[in-house]
Design an enzyme around this catalytic site. Structure first.
Site, PDB file in Angstrom:
ATOM      1  N   MET A  34       4.319  10.229  -3.112  1.00  8.65           N
ATOM      2  CA  MET A  34       4.451  11.049  -2.434  1.00  8.65           C
ATOM      3  C   MET A  34       5.702  11.698  -1.706  1.00  8.65           C
ATOM      4  SD  MET A  34       0.525  11.307  -0.358  1.00  8.65           S
ATOM      5  CE  MET A  34       1.424   9.967   0.712  1.00  8.65           C
ATOM      6  N   LEU A  37      10.628   8.744  -1.251  1.00  4.91           N
ATOM      7  CA  LEU A  37      11.312   6.625  -1.934  1.00  4.91           C
ATOM      8  C   LEU A  37      12.357   6.115  -1.536  1.00  4.91           C
ATOM      9  CD1 LEU A  37      12.156   8.899  -5.342  1.00  4.91           C
ATOM     10  CD2 LEU A  37       9.693   8.061  -4.073  1.00  4.91           C
ATOM     11  N   GLY A  40      11.257   0.518  -2.945  1.00  7.33           N
ATOM     12  CA  GLY A  40       9.835  -0.292  -3.160  1.00  7.33           C
ATOM     13  C   GLY A  40       9.705   0.949  -4.272  1.00  7.33           C
ATOM     14  N   HIS A  41       9.436   1.892  -4.211  1.00  7.39           N
ATOM     15  CA  HIS A  41       9.473   3.187  -5.140  1.00  7.39           C
ATOM     16  C   HIS A  41      10.271   2.750  -6.160  1.00  7.39           C
ATOM     17  CE1 HIS A  41       7.734   5.821  -1.815  1.00  7.39           C
ATOM     18  NE2 HIS A  41       7.441   5.374  -2.534  1.00  7.39           N
ATOM     19  N   GLY A 152       2.202   0.981  -6.767  1.00  7.23           N
ATOM     20  CA  GLY A 152       2.171  -1.050  -6.080  1.00  7.23           C
ATOM     21  C   GLY A 152       1.189  -1.497  -5.696  1.00  7.23           C
ATOM     22  N   LYS A 154       0.998  -2.949  -2.670  1.00  7.93           N
ATOM     23  CA  LYS A 154       0.691  -3.318  -1.518  1.00  7.93           C
ATOM     24  C   LYS A 154      -0.323  -2.170  -1.025  1.00  7.93           C
ATOM     25  CE  LYS A 154       3.181   0.317   1.426  1.00  7.93           C
ATOM     26  NZ  LYS A 154       1.889   0.875   2.087  1.00  7.93           N
ATOM     27  N   ARG A 192       6.083   5.442   5.812  1.00  8.39           N
ATOM     28  CA  ARG A 192       5.591   5.206   6.591  1.00  8.39           C
ATOM     29  C   ARG A 192       6.468   4.327   8.496  1.00  8.39           C
ATOM     30  NH1 ARG A 192       0.271   6.625   4.413  1.00  8.39           N
ATOM     31  NH2 ARG A 192      -0.338   8.848   5.473  1.00  8.39           N
TER      32      ARG A 192
END
Length: 283
Positions: A34, A37, A40-41, A152, A154, A192
C-alpha cells in the site's frame, strides 16, 4: 545506475507490460504493497528478486479493507519516495491503479475467506478486513499473473489467509512469507509507526519483549496459560490497550493448550495512544 521502473495504471497497460516481462518465459514475482515503503518492504523486494527474474510491485491503498472509522484518508502516501526506493532496487514494474481501475462502476464481486480468516484474532476486531484483503489480492494475482507473491510475516494472519486462498482457488501462485524486519530495539517496521509520538515510540518495543519472554517461558516448559497471561500483563502494564495476545497453532491459527499441540506462533495486537500495532513471532 538505478533505472526508473515502468509505471502502469490501467489493466490493459498492465496486461501488455506483463506480456513483455514474460519474454523468454521469465518468471515473475509480485510484491503487493500500500506504499509508504520502508526497509521491511525493501526486504520483500530483495526476496522477490531471488525468487524470480522479474519483479512487479503494486502500490494501491485498498479502501475495502478499511472500516469507516479507520485511517484510509490519512494513511501515509509517499509516492515520489516510493518510486525512488524501487528504482534503487531495480524493480521492473510498478502497478499503481486508482480506485476506479480496481473497482470500476458496477463492481459487485467479493471473496469471503474462512479458515484462518475467522480464527478470532484480527477478524474479531476488524471483521471487514480479510474480505477486503482477499478480494484485492485475488484481483492482483489475476491481473499480474505472478509465479510467486511475497508477503511479510508481520501480518501473519493475512499471510495465512492469502496462502489458503491461493491454494483453494487454484490461482497458480506460490505465496512466500518473508521474515519481519525490526528496528534495533525490536519494534516491527510498519508504515503506521510514523503515527507514534516520541514517548510512545519508546514504549512500543514492549510488544516484542513480551512475546520473547512468553516464548522463553514456553520453551522452558512453564505453564502454558501462565506464560501467555504474563505477556498480556506486561503489555497492559506498559500502557497499551490490548486487543489480543495469543499463542496459536502456526499453520491453522487454531487455539492450542500446549507447545506440544503445534508449531506455535505468538500473535499480538494492541493500541498505544491512537496507533494500533500488530506483531508475532514463532517459537
Amino acid at each position: 545506475m538505478p533505472r526508473s521502473p515502468m509505471v502502469v495504471r490501467t489493466v490493459p497497460a498492465l496486461r501488455r507490460a506483463v506480456d513483455g516481462l514474460r519474454t523468454r518465459k521469465a518468471t515473475i514475482a509480485l510484491v503487493p504493497t500500500m506504499g509508504a515503503l520502508h526497509d521491511g518492504h525493501v526486504s520483500l523486494v530483495r526476496l522477490a528478486k531471488r525468487r524470480a527474474r522479474k519483479v512487479i510491485v503494486s502500490i494501491f491503498v485498498n479502501p475495502t479493507q478499511f472500516a469507516p472509522t479507520e485511517d484510509f484518508g490519512s494513511y501515509p502516501r509517499t509516492w515520489q519516495a516510493d518510486v525512488a526506493r524501487l528504482a534503487a532496487e531495480n524493480v521492473d514494474l510498478i502497478w499503481n491503479p486508482d480506485v476506479k481501475a480496481m473497482y470500476p462502476d458496477g463492481f459487485a464481486t467479493r471473496i469471503v475467506p474462512e479458515g484462518p480468516a475467522i480464527a478470532g484474532l484480527e477478524d474479531r476486531f476488524r471483521p471487514h478486513f480479510f474480505g477486503g484483503v482477499a478480494t484485492v489480492v485475488g484481483k492482483l494475482f489475476t491481473q499480474c499473473r505472478p509465479d510467486v507473491a511475497i508477503f511479510g510475516e508481520k501480518d501473519f494472519q493475512q499471510l495465512r489467509v492469502v496462502s489458503r486462498m491461493a491454494r483453494d482457488l487454484d490461482l497458480g501462485v506460490k505465496v512466500v512469507g518473508s521474515p519481519t524486519v525490526r528496528e534495533r530495539d525490536g519494534l516491527a517496521m510498519s508504515s503506521r509507526n510514523v503515527y507514534l509520538s516520541a514517548e510512545e515510540r519508546q514504549t512500543a518495543p514492549v510488544l516484542y519483549r513480551a512475546m520473547k519472554e512468553c516464548a522463553r517461558r514456553l520453551k522452558a516448559g512453564d505453564d502454558f496459560e501462565g506464560a501467555v497471561s504474563a505477556g498480556r500483563e506486561l503489555i497492559t502494564g506498559a500502557g497499551f490497550m490490548l486487543d489480543y495476545f495469543e499463542a496459536r497453532h502456526a499453520e491453522t491459527l487454531a487455539p492450542i493448550g500446549s507447545v506440544n499441540d503445534g508449531p506455535v506462533r505468538i500473535l499480538v495486537a494492541a493500541k498505544l495512544g491512537k496507533t494500533r500495532l500488530i506483531d508475532n513471532i514463532g517459537i
